[in-house]
Each structure stands twice: as C-alpha cells, then as structure tokens.
Design an enzyme around this catalytic site. Sequence first.
Site, PDB file in Angstrom:
ATOM      1  N   ASP A  61      13.854  78.223  30.068  1.00 27.97           N
ATOM      2  CA  ASP A  61      14.434  76.965  29.610  1.00 27.97           C
ATOM      3  C   ASP A  61      15.740  76.772  30.366  1.00 27.97           C
ATOM      4  OD1 ASP A  61      15.855  74.969  28.346  1.00 27.97           O
ATOM      5  OD2 ASP A  61      15.193  75.502  26.324  1.00 27.97           O
ATOM      6  N   LYS A  86      18.482  67.518  30.490  1.00 28.32           N
ATOM      7  CA  LYS A  86      19.911  67.150  30.520  1.00 28.32           C
ATOM      8  C   LYS A  86      20.426  66.475  31.807  1.00 28.32           C
ATOM      9  CE  LYS A  86      21.626  69.462  26.555  1.00 28.32           C
ATOM     10  NZ  LYS A  86      20.786  70.485  25.923  1.00 28.32           N
ATOM     11  N   PHE A 106      18.261  78.110  21.738  1.00 29.63           N
ATOM     12  CA  PHE A 106      18.031  76.732  21.315  1.00 29.63           C
ATOM     13  C   PHE A 106      17.022  76.094  22.248  1.00 29.63           C
ATOM     14  CE2 PHE A 106      18.665  72.152  21.279  1.00 29.63           C
ATOM     15  CZ  PHE A 106      18.572  71.892  19.927  1.00 29.63           C
TER      16      PHE A 106
HETATM   17  C1  LIG Z   1      19.656  70.482  24.926  1.00 29.09           C
HETATM   18  C2  LIG Z   1      18.678  71.576  25.052  1.00 29.09           C
HETATM   19  C3  LIG Z   1      17.350  71.429  24.621  1.00 29.09           C
HETATM   20  C4  LIG Z   1      16.853  70.195  23.929  1.00 29.09           C
HETATM   21  O1  LIG Z   1      16.930  69.059  24.727  1.00 29.09           O
HETATM   22  P1  LIG Z   1      16.741  67.603  24.054  1.00 29.09           P
HETATM   23  O2  LIG Z   1      16.796  66.675  25.232  1.00 29.09           O
HETATM   24  O3  LIG Z   1      17.864  67.411  23.104  1.00 29.09           O
HETATM   25  O4  LIG Z   1      15.431  67.587  23.378  1.00 29.09           O
HETATM   26  C5  LIG Z   1      16.496  72.499  24.806  1.00 29.09           C
HETATM   27  N1  LIG Z   1      16.901  73.638  25.381  1.00 29.09           N
HETATM   28  C6  LIG Z   1      18.165  73.814  25.810  1.00 29.09           C
HETATM   29  C7  LIG Z   1      18.551  75.110  26.444  1.00 29.09           C
HETATM   30  C8  LIG Z   1      19.096  72.802  25.640  1.00 29.09           C
HETATM   31  O5  LIG Z   1      20.360  72.987  26.035  1.00 29.09           O
END
Ligand SMILES: *Cc1c(COP(=O)(O)O)cnc(C)c1O
Length: 385
Positions: free
Chosen positions: A210, A239, A123
């Site tokens: 990420d 986050k 994701f």
């Molecule tokens: C939450 C998340 C995102 C997206 O972040 P947003 O602030 O909602 O755009 C991308 N990558 C990972 C691994 C995430 O947990």
Amino acid sequence: MSNYQPLSVEFKSGAGAWLTDVDGNRYLDAFSGIAVCGLGHAHPAVQEAIADQASKLIHTSNIYRIPLQEKLAEKLIEHSGMDKVFFGNSGAEANEAAIKLARLHGNNKGINNPTIIVMEKSFHGRTMATLTATGNDKVKKGFAPLVEGFKHIPYNNLDALNEVAETTDDIVAVMVEPIIGEGGILIPDEGYLKAIRAFCDEHDCLMILDEIQTGLCRTGEWFAFQHEGIKPDVMTLAKALGNGVPIGACLASGVAADLFQPGSHGSTFGGNPLAARAALAVINVLEQNKLELRAIELGKRLLDGFKQSLSGIKGIKEIRGKGLMLAIELEKDCADLVGLALEEKLLINVTAGNVIRLLPPLVMSDDEADEVVSKLSGVLKKYLS
Ligand SMILES: *Cc1c(COP(=O)(O)O)cnc(C)c1O
C-alpha cells in the site's frame, strides 16, 4: 453527516505551499491535504491540464478505449517496473482491487479459506474490506460483522510473519505499508520489505504494498519499495497521483497482472480522461524536476532543522522521517497542537494520538522549510514548557 469535525478555517485559494483563507490570511501548508497536493496548490501545469481537458472531454466510461488512461498506465509501469494497472477513484478502492486480486490468486490455487496477512497500526481505508484490513480498532468500531480472511500481526516483526505460516497453508497475500502513515510514520528496519518479498516467494502468496501515502516520490524514490531493490506483486496508489483530482490505481506484476479478466472488476469513473490527464501532468512535473531527489534534500533539511531547534526539549520522544514523511513523536497526546499551529498560520497534522505528522509538498522552498521548522518549534517549546 457528522463524521468529520472540521476546523473552522475556510480556505478560498492556494499557491504552492500556501493557502489563503476567506479573510485574506496566508497559511504555510506542511500537510498537503494529507499528502495529496505533493506539487502544492494550483500548480500551473496541473491546473492548465485540467482546464484544457475539461474543455475537451471529461468522461466516456471504460466501455470505450481511453488513450489518456493507457498513456498514464504506461508511465506508471515505466517508473515502477510493474506490468498492468487498474484505475479507481480513491485509495480504498485501489486496495479493494488488491484484496480481490489476492482472493483470486488463492482461488486459482484451490484455497477455500484464504488469509491475507495485514499489520497492526496499519491504515488501508474505510470500505468494509479495507477497514477490516486496517490495524486500528477505532476504525472498525460498530461495523461488525467484518470481512473474513484477515490476520493481523505486529508491524516490522518477521518472527510474527513466520509464525502465521506455521499454523496455516492458506496465506494468499501479505499486505503492508512500506512506511506506516496514519499509524504514526513508523519506519521499519532496513531489509524488512526484502524479507517479506522472500516470504511471499517461498509461500507463493502475493506481496501487496500500500503505497498510497508513500508513493510518487515522497520518500526519496518514485516508490518506497525501490529503496530495497525489490518489486511487489501488487501496489496501490492514490493520494498524490492526481494532486487533488480523485484517482486511485492498483498495479500488478507477474502472475497477479493477469488475474482480472473481462467482467471480474470495474469502475464507472475509474481512469476517466479528466483524472488521467491530471495524473499525467503530475507525473510529468515529478519527472521534469526530479522531485524524488528534492524530497530527500528537503526532508533532510527539515529533519536536521527540527533535531537542532528541539534538542534538549523535554517531552519529545523521537524526531524521525524518510524523505518528506516526517514525525515528531511526543510523550503525551497532542491533538490540540493542530489548532495552536493554525493560530500561527501553519498547517500540520497529529496522528496516532501523540505524533506530529508532516507531509509537506515536494515543491516547498528551502526558506519555506526553514519557516516550518521555526514556527513549529516555537509552538512546541511553548506547548511543552
Ligand atoms: C489515505 C490512505 C488510504 C485510503 O485512501 P482513501 O483515498 O481515503 O480511500 C489507504 N492506505 C493508506 C496507506 C493511506 O494513507
């Protein structure tokens, strides 16, 4: 718009690992607003920093120097060993910046059809490029045409990675979560990130991590890549960085750090004084309390607790975790558990259909952790009986 289906509970305040609803009921929070409130709710140091900064200066734009943003960048660099930072306002934006860096890297090498290798079950966000990178069809449904230049392979599978390299010379980056979060807390084999590092060196492509969910002490290191003694070319954060104040960051090292030049990228709000001040307060609390070590300790307590209290219960496939990213995987889908736990005044999450995901705040006490174990085990035993 109707894109969310919120539970009807309405919270009015919080403190540490607890939230209070409008009727005065207290809930124990083992989800931290999706790994955002790592320091719990209304952390005094963060709250004071925000209030003080709001009374002085909230925003000026990146047309002018922002000393707080520079200080924050220095702190992130100190802890990560990366070289430079771009600030945005969310995870998706941080990943967009990373994807743009990969494209520029390819462009500089004369690659016309750049491929970024991404993972199934990953994701990366909800913007057009990041939903394309995401390895989940539900996130993409109805949004075609998608962005070109992404190739999905199975996670934790080095053979698949090497196979792609045999069919194309156009790889510009490998983009991967050190632990897959939304996709179900999938922890790869030891050595996986190290092997990707070696692959990226060999093929002169960028290793993009990420760390939006894994970063900032949650897995037991400041950043999850530090478990493997490597360094990525690009890392994204969001986050937990502002403990609830929106901020995202894209960090780069080496050749990747100089790809953006004046005019190549930007953000109106990114790294403004308010967000930077909040993030500086977060980092200070993480440092002062060595919360990466606390994440290991607390994670072990929760994992051991669940393994003990749920041993022999039918319907549980696996209990796993690293630091404070924990999963109880069931044999069947269990989205309704969120509501059942809520009735017991416990906040949890279910992701990937059948995975209970726990992302507790790093400031949770031992007693609170034990309460999470006993409450959730009680709910689960009833649910599975
Ligand atoms: C939450 C998340 C995102 C997206 O972040 P947003 O602030 O909602 O755009 C991308 N990558 C990972 C691994 C995430 O947990």
